[in-house]
Design an enzyme around this catalytic site. Structure first.
Site, PDB file in Angstrom:
ATOM      1  N   PHE A  52       5.923   1.447  -4.331  1.00  0.00           N
ATOM      2  CA  PHE A  52       7.372   1.623  -3.944  1.00  0.00           C
ATOM      3  C   PHE A  52       8.018   3.159  -4.225  1.00  0.00           C
ATOM      4  O   PHE A  52       8.984   3.509  -3.486  1.00  0.00           O
ATOM      5  CB  PHE A  52       8.456   0.623  -4.325  1.00  0.00           C
ATOM      6  CG  PHE A  52       8.206  -0.670  -3.661  1.00  0.00           C
ATOM      7  CD1 PHE A  52       8.321  -0.947  -2.398  1.00  0.00           C
ATOM      8  CD2 PHE A  52       7.512  -1.945  -4.560  1.00  0.00           C
ATOM      9  CE1 PHE A  52       8.331  -2.314  -1.744  1.00  0.00           C
ATOM     10  CE2 PHE A  52       7.504  -3.163  -4.128  1.00  0.00           C
ATOM     11  CZ  PHE A  52       7.590  -3.319  -2.776  1.00  0.00           C
ATOM     12  N   HIS A 102      10.946 -10.042   0.408  1.00  0.00           N
ATOM     13  CA  HIS A 102      10.836  -8.850   0.452  1.00  0.00           C
ATOM     14  C   HIS A 102      12.132  -8.032   0.562  1.00  0.00           C
ATOM     15  O   HIS A 102      12.899  -8.680   1.290  1.00  0.00           O
ATOM     16  CB  HIS A 102       9.671  -8.587   1.439  1.00  0.00           C
ATOM     17  CG  HIS A 102       9.174  -7.271   1.250  1.00  0.00           C
ATOM     18  ND1 HIS A 102       9.465  -5.875   1.578  1.00  0.00           N
ATOM     19  CD2 HIS A 102       7.880  -7.023   0.460  1.00  0.00           C
ATOM     20  CE1 HIS A 102       8.840  -4.777   1.538  1.00  0.00           C
ATOM     21  NE2 HIS A 102       7.704  -5.688   0.650  1.00  0.00           N
ATOM     22  N   ASP A 138       0.914  -1.036  -0.017  1.00  0.00           N
ATOM     23  CA  ASP A 138      -0.066  -0.206  -0.092  1.00  0.00           C
ATOM     24  C   ASP A 138       1.046   1.060  -0.061  1.00  0.00           C
ATOM     25  O   ASP A 138       2.221   1.254   0.265  1.00  0.00           O
ATOM     26  CB  ASP A 138      -0.921   0.030   1.151  1.00  0.00           C
ATOM     27  CG  ASP A 138      -0.355   0.026   2.534  1.00  0.00           C
ATOM     28  OD1 ASP A 138       0.997  -0.388   2.689  1.00  0.00           O
ATOM     29  OD2 ASP A 138      -1.150   0.089   3.489  1.00  0.00           O
TER      30      ASP A 138
END
Length: 232
Positions: free
Chosen positions: A88, A193, A75
């Protein structure tokens, strides 16, 4: 009945004629329900980010026919002024967010002059978050507001297209969407991630951008210039 700012942005997006607007999310009422829920939070005094005019920016800058690569985020940044509607991407005035710093280190060792990923989007990189809105100071606040089906439909639509596309899937949530991708025709580059909180540290050194360009070249698609040089 008055129209809230996100509902107005939704109407403008539909009116733009974008091919994305033909997804079921936009035609079956789901988008209207999400917009109404977000606008209700704004009416209640919540500061919703990004600016309503940027909520659908990822889809506006990268139409389906232009997609070469897909990067999925969670988000927007929850600090006012930081997000511009692209996963990002950072346009704030402070140091780069930790995850973005790790990401850009895979492009070049030198720190870029900007964290704005608009140049990627304009080259065909779909930078799509799982939730297109957030509230100031409340990361993840809208993850259960109903945005998720849009991400699923967008990934499936790109997979169904004829053009070879490479999907960069970072983290468990993004990797879970690999099931929506036809791996016989598209590339999938998956890793952990980029967050420094990822204890496995399986993103640094994974060279996702070099690998993505190699895959695109092998399939007859022009590579992406991942550099974020000032003035581009």
């Amino acid at each position: 009945m008055s129209t809230g700012p996100v509902a107005a942005a939704l109407a403008a997006f539909r009116a733009s004629g974008s091919a994305w607007a033909r997804l079921a999310f936009f035609t079956d009422g789901a988008a209207d329900a999400v917009a109404a829920r977000v606008d209700a939070r704004i009416a209640a005094g919540a500061q919703v980010l990004p600016d309503p005019g940027n909520v659908f920016r990822a889809l506006e800058l990268t139409p389906p026919e232009a997609v070469k690569a897909v990067i999925l985020g969670q988000d927007p940044y929850p600090t006012p002024g930081d997000a511009n509607g692209l996963a990002f991407s950072y346009v704030g005035g402070r140091r780069l967010p930790a995850s973005l710093k790790v990401i850009l280190a895979e492009v070049a060792p030198e720190k870029p002059a900007t964290g704005d990923l608009t140049p990627w989007a304009r080259q065909g990189v779909l930078l799509l978050n799982s939730a297109l809105t957030v509230e100031a100071g409340r990361a993840g606040a809208h993850l259960r507001y109903g945005w998720g089906p849009l991400t699923d439909e967008a990934v499936a639509a790109v997979s169904a297209g004829e053009r070879p596309v490479v999907f960069l899937l970072w983290g468990a949530q993004a990797r879970a969407r690999a099931a929506l991708i036809d791996a016989r025709r598209h590339g999938i580059i998956a890793s952990g991630h980029p967050s420094p909180l990822n204890r496995a540290r399986d993103f640094p050194g994974s060279q996702p951008f070099a690998r993505a360009n190699a895959w695109l070249a092998e399939h007859g698609v022009a590579p992406i210039d991942w550099r974020l040089d000032a003035g581009r």
